[in-house]
Scaffold this motif. Structure first.
Motif, short mmCIF file in Angstrom:
data_model
loop_
_atom_site.label_atom_id
_atom_site.label_comp_id
_atom_site.label_asym_id
_atom_site.label_seq_id
_atom_site.Cartn_x
_atom_site.Cartn_y
_atom_site.Cartn_z
N ALA A 66 0.85 -1.19 0.00
CA ALA A 66 0.00 0.00 0.00
C ALA A 66 0.88 1.24 0.00
O ALA A 66 1.90 1.29 0.70
CB ALA A 66 -0.90 0.02 1.24
N VAL A 68 0.21 5.39 0.51
CA VAL A 68 -0.76 6.42 0.87
C VAL A 68 -0.12 7.80 0.75
O VAL A 68 1.10 7.96 0.82
CB VAL A 68 -1.31 6.23 2.30
N ALA A 72 -3.02 10.18 4.44
CA ALA A 72 -3.32 8.74 4.52
C ALA A 72 -4.34 8.27 3.50
O ALA A 72 -4.90 7.19 3.64
CB ALA A 72 -3.73 8.33 5.93
N GLN A 73 -4.58 9.07 2.46
CA GLN A 73 -5.48 8.63 1.40
C GLN A 73 -4.75 7.58 0.56
O GLN A 73 -3.60 7.72 0.23
CB GLN A 73 -5.96 9.81 0.54
N LEU A 74 -5.44 6.51 0.26
CA LEU A 74 -4.86 5.40 -0.48
C LEU A 74 -4.62 5.83 -1.93
O LEU A 74 -5.53 6.28 -2.62
CB LEU A 74 -5.82 4.20 -0.43
N HIS A 77 -2.71 0.32 -4.24
CA HIS A 77 -2.80 -0.87 -3.40
C HIS A 77 -2.66 -2.08 -4.32
O HIS A 77 -3.49 -2.28 -5.20
CB HIS A 77 -4.14 -0.90 -2.67
N TYR A 92 -2.24 -1.54 4.29
CA TYR A 92 -2.82 -0.20 4.40
C TYR A 92 -2.63 0.36 5.81
O TYR A 92 -2.23 1.51 6.00
CB TYR A 92 -4.31 -0.19 4.04
N PHE A 96 -0.73 3.73 6.93
CA PHE A 96 -1.48 4.73 7.69
C PHE A 96 -0.72 5.09 8.97
O PHE A 96 -0.59 6.26 9.33
CB PHE A 96 -2.87 4.18 8.02
N GLY A 143 3.86 10.93 2.54
CA GLY A 143 3.12 9.69 2.35
C GLY A 143 3.73 8.56 3.14
O GLY A 143 4.58 8.77 4.01
#
Length: 172
Positions: A66, A68, A72-74, A77, A92, A96, A143
């Motif tokens: 993952a 981000v 923390a927006q994906l 993935h 994820y 995060f 990120g």
């Protein structure tokens, strides 16, 4: 309704100015300006995720990765062929965690083991387990990248680092 002296005074001045024709100007506080920052591009996020996944695959590990952004927006993935079902969620959550704490998720794991009272671990997506790294540009966390599914957090983290190393030129 609560009485507010400042509001009352401002309204009084405003009414007086309407009656007398005075000119009132409002200005922003000194130093008020827009916030500028760098964000992780999709191409950089893809490069990091792909390189991390390929590194793990070359080691014989079946993992998920993952990436981000700063909030923390994906962004990306990836689920590797044959990777365990839990590896998607774990990757994820580790990414995060790296962004939230602005440090490696393995460092967060050590911190929580030393002080189980850390209240941030109560956040829904926090996972204090090795495998996630912050993505830093000039000391700014823009990120996070995390891997899950190899036979140990140190191996997950090594794959995440390989992704960052491969994409280093894109982060300048």
């Amino acid at each position: 309704m609560v009485y507010n002296r400042r509001l009352h005074a401002a309204l009084g001045i405003g009414m007086w100015c309407l009656a007398t024709g005075c000119l009132v100007t409002m200005s922003a506080p000194a130093g008020a300006q827009l916030i500028t920052h760098r964000d992780l591009s999709l191409s950089a996020a893809l490069a990091i995720a792909t390189a991390a996944s390929e590194h793990c695959k070359s080691q014989g590990y079946k993992v998920s990765v993952a990436v981000v952004g700063r909030e923390a927006q994906l962004l990306v993935h990836l689920r590797g062929d044959g990777s365990p079902p839990h590896s998607m969620e774990n990757s994820y959550r580790r990414a995060f965690t790296s962004v939230t704490y602005r440090q490696a998720s393995g460092s967060v794991e050590k911190r929580v083991r030393a002080d189980p009272g850390d209240k941030l671990v109560l956040l829904e997506h926090i996972m204090p387990a090795q495998g996630g790294l912050p993505i830093l540009v000039d000391g700014d966390t823009i990120g996070g990248v995390a891997v899950s599914g190899s036979p140990g957090g140190e191996k997950d983290e090594a794959c995440a680092q390989a992704g960052l190393d491969k994409a280093a030129e894109l982060l300048k």
